[in-house]
Motif scaffolding. Structure first.
Motif, mmCIF file in Angstrom:
data_model
loop_
_atom_site.group_PDB
_atom_site.id
_atom_site.type_symbol
_atom_site.label_atom_id
_atom_site.label_comp_id
_atom_site.label_asym_id
_atom_site.label_seq_id
_atom_site.Cartn_x
_atom_site.Cartn_y
_atom_site.Cartn_z
ATOM 1 N N ASN A 231 0.848 -1.192 0.000
ATOM 2 C CA ASN A 231 0.000 0.000 0.000
ATOM 3 C C ASN A 231 0.889 1.249 0.000
ATOM 4 O O ASN A 231 2.122 1.147 0.122
ATOM 5 N N PRO A 232 0.324 2.447 -0.143
ATOM 6 C CA PRO A 232 1.148 3.665 -0.212
ATOM 7 C C PRO A 232 2.106 3.836 0.963
ATOM 8 O O PRO A 232 3.251 4.262 0.781
ATOM 9 N N GLN A 233 1.660 3.514 2.178
ATOM 10 C CA GLN A 233 2.544 3.649 3.336
ATOM 11 C C GLN A 233 3.720 2.687 3.248
ATOM 12 O O GLN A 233 4.873 3.072 3.514
ATOM 13 N N GLN A 234 3.457 1.444 2.841
ATOM 14 C CA GLN A 234 4.529 0.460 2.698
ATOM 15 C C GLN A 234 5.495 0.860 1.586
ATOM 16 O O GLN A 234 6.712 0.666 1.702
ATOM 17 N N ARG A 235 4.955 1.407 0.510
ATOM 18 C CA ARG A 235 5.831 1.852 -0.582
ATOM 19 C C ARG A 235 6.763 2.964 -0.109
ATOM 20 O O ARG A 235 7.945 2.999 -0.479
ATOM 21 N N GLN A 236 6.256 3.876 0.724
ATOM 22 C CA GLN A 236 7.099 4.953 1.241
ATOM 23 C C GLN A 236 8.180 4.399 2.158
ATOM 24 O O GLN A 236 9.342 4.843 2.117
ATOM 25 N N GLU A 237 7.829 3.407 2.981
ATOM 26 C CA GLU A 237 8.812 2.800 3.873
ATOM 27 C C GLU A 237 9.915 2.103 3.076
ATOM 28 O O GLU A 237 11.106 2.214 3.406
ATOM 29 N N LEU A 238 9.534 1.409 2.015
ATOM 30 C CA LEU A 238 10.524 0.744 1.168
ATOM 31 C C LEU A 238 11.367 1.766 0.409
ATOM 32 O O LEU A 238 12.574 1.570 0.210
ATOM 33 N N HIS A 239 10.735 2.853 -0.013
ATOM 34 C CA HIS A 239 11.450 3.953 -0.665
ATOM 35 C C HIS A 239 12.563 4.456 0.248
ATOM 36 O O HIS A 239 13.719 4.617 -0.181
ATOM 37 N N ASP A 240 12.237 4.685 1.520
ATOM 38 C CA ASP A 240 13.223 5.212 2.466
ATOM 39 C C ASP A 240 14.323 4.185 2.743
ATOM 40 O O ASP A 240 15.509 4.541 2.866
ATOM 41 N N LEU A 241 13.939 2.910 2.851
ATOM 42 C CA LEU A 241 14.930 1.848 3.075
ATOM 43 C C LEU A 241 15.932 1.768 1.933
ATOM 44 O O LEU A 241 17.142 1.633 2.147
ATOM 45 N N VAL A 242 15.426 1.850 0.701
ATOM 46 C CA VAL A 242 16.293 1.755 -0.475
ATOM 47 C C VAL A 242 17.202 2.976 -0.587
ATOM 48 O O VAL A 242 18.402 2.855 -0.892
ATOM 49 N N ALA A 243 16.648 4.160 -0.341
ATOM 50 C CA ALA A 243 17.460 5.378 -0.437
ATOM 51 C C ALA A 243 18.601 5.357 0.573
ATOM 52 O O ALA A 243 19.758 5.657 0.233
ATOM 53 N N SER A 244 18.305 4.994 1.829
ATOM 54 C CA SER A 244 19.361 4.946 2.841
ATOM 55 C C SER A 244 20.316 3.786 2.587
ATOM 56 O O SER A 244 21.522 3.889 2.832
ATOM 57 N N GLY A 245 19.778 2.665 2.056
ATOM 58 C CA GLY A 245 20.626 1.516 1.746
ATOM 59 C C GLY A 245 21.633 1.822 0.654
ATOM 60 O O GLY A 245 22.791 1.396 0.725
ATOM 61 N N ALA A 246 21.209 2.562 -0.369
ATOM 62 C CA ALA A 246 22.120 2.936 -1.454
ATOM 63 C C ALA A 246 23.230 3.848 -0.941
ATOM 64 O O ALA A 246 24.395 3.721 -1.356
ATOM 65 N N GLU A 247 22.896 4.731 -0.022
ATOM 66 C CA GLU A 247 23.918 5.599 0.568
ATOM 67 C C GLU A 247 24.918 4.776 1.377
ATOM 68 O O GLU A 247 26.131 5.036 1.340
ATOM 69 N N GLU A 248 24.417 3.777 2.100
ATOM 70 C CA GLU A 248 25.307 2.928 2.890
ATOM 71 C C GLU A 248 26.247 2.116 1.994
ATOM 72 O O GLU A 248 27.452 2.007 2.279
ATOM 73 N N ILE A 249 25.711 1.558 0.916
ATOM 74 C CA ILE A 249 26.554 0.796 -0.005
ATOM 75 C C ILE A 249 27.607 1.693 -0.634
ATOM 76 O O ILE A 249 28.776 1.317 -0.773
ATOM 77 N N SER A 250 27.208 2.909 -1.022
ATOM 78 C CA SER A 250 28.154 3.864 -1.598
ATOM 79 C C SER A 250 29.289 4.151 -0.623
ATOM 80 O O SER A 250 30.463 4.204 -1.011
ATOM 81 N N ALA A 251 28.941 4.320 0.651
ATOM 82 C CA ALA A 251 29.960 4.584 1.671
ATOM 83 C C ALA A 251 30.859 3.367 1.863
ATOM 84 O O ALA A 251 32.081 3.495 2.006
ATOM 85 N N ARG A 252 30.272 2.159 1.846
ATOM 86 C CA ARG A 252 31.058 0.932 1.992
ATOM 87 C C ARG A 252 32.043 0.774 0.823
ATOM 88 O O ARG A 252 33.172 0.299 1.013
ATOM 89 N N MET A 253 31.616 1.162 -0.376
ATOM 90 C CA MET A 253 32.501 1.064 -1.533
ATOM 91 C C MET A 253 33.687 2.006 -1.399
ATOM 92 O O MET A 253 34.818 1.650 -1.746
#
Length: 260
Positions: A231-253
């Motif tokens: 649902n829209p709320q779950q999509r927003q939560e996944l959006h935030d997880l992916v955005a922060s996850g990509a930043e973490e991977i970038s930092a790990r690289m």
């Protein structure tokens, strides 16, 4: 021991140097060349250009593309795959983040990287739900379908994008719903996060974010799920997880490259 001149060039290798220069003329923005065009561009005689092309065809790096024109073969494209394999192991670095996103968001998380005209799945963690979307390691995905591919398409130059659409005869206006125009892709490259609604298939939703190295987009982190389950709320939560996850991977690289 091979001798070299003051500029660091190998002495007595001019013919080999021209041969390699001819091969390197084939780029995403100019994938097909006529022999005469290659001769003019490199300052070669027609006979010498034909000789170089014949040699590259003999070893399987060039193939006919109609008339007197030529293109690189899949063997030549494998060099790009080899270059990707020698990079920082993005899939390995991303795996802990993928596991975290899967555990928290309970949907399939995956990381992709572009090679040539396709996006490839490097690593993934599957949802625990019995109904799931299948992402296999090494799976090829078209560059114009879905959020993850669109991130990597946005990382390409304007001429590279157009060469891709021309290569496959894709009408970007018709299939892209306004998302594949150059201004929109340029903005996506800056912003780095996008969603997809039923682009890769009926009933499929996804969200992806850019993974960067020294500011350049080098991969994409995504989550995909059946649209009925988010649902829209779950999509927003996944959006935030992916955005922060990509930043973490970038930092790990960055840390991995620094040997930390």
């Amino acid at each position: 021991m091979t001798s070299a001149d003051k500029k660091g060039r190998v002495v007595g290798a001019e013919s080999s140097r021209k041969l390699l220069q001819l091969l390197l003329m084939f780029t995403p923005s100019r994938p097909i060349w006529a022999v005469g065009e290659l001769a003019d561009e490199l300052g070669l005689t027609q006979s010498m250009a034909y000789r170089y092309v014949a040699l590259l065809r003999e070893v399987g790096l060039l193939d006919a593309a109609g008339g007197k024109s030529y293109r690189v073969t899949d063997l030549a494209r494998s060099l790009a795959v080899a270059a990707g394999a020698a990079r920082i192991p993005l899939g390995d670095i991303a795996l802990p983040v993928l596991g975290h996103i899967r555990d928290v968001g309970r949907e399939t998380a995956f990381v992709t990287r572009r090679s040539g005209w396709f996006t490839y799945v490097l690593e993934r963690e599957q949802t625990p739900h019995p109904i799931r979307l299948i992402f296999e390691r090494g799976q090829a995905i078209a560059l114009h379908q879905g959020s993850s591919s669109r991130i990597l398409l946005a990382a390409m130059t304007v001429s590279e994008r157009q060469a891709y659409f021309d290569q496959f005869g894709i009408d970007r206006v018709k299939v892209g719903r306004g998302l594949l125009s150059d201004p929109t892709l340029d903005e996506l490259a800056r912003h780095g996060v996008t969603e997809s609604f039923e682009e890769a298939g009926e009933g499929i939703w996804s969200v992806s974010a850019a993974i960067r190295e020294n500011g350049d987009i080098v991969g994409s982190l995504g989550v995909a799920a059946p649209l009925f389950r988010v649902n829209p709320q779950q999509r927003q939560e996944l959006h935030d997880l992916v955005a922060s996850g990509a930043e973490e991977i970038s930092a790990r690289m960055t840390l991995s490259k620094a040997g930390i």
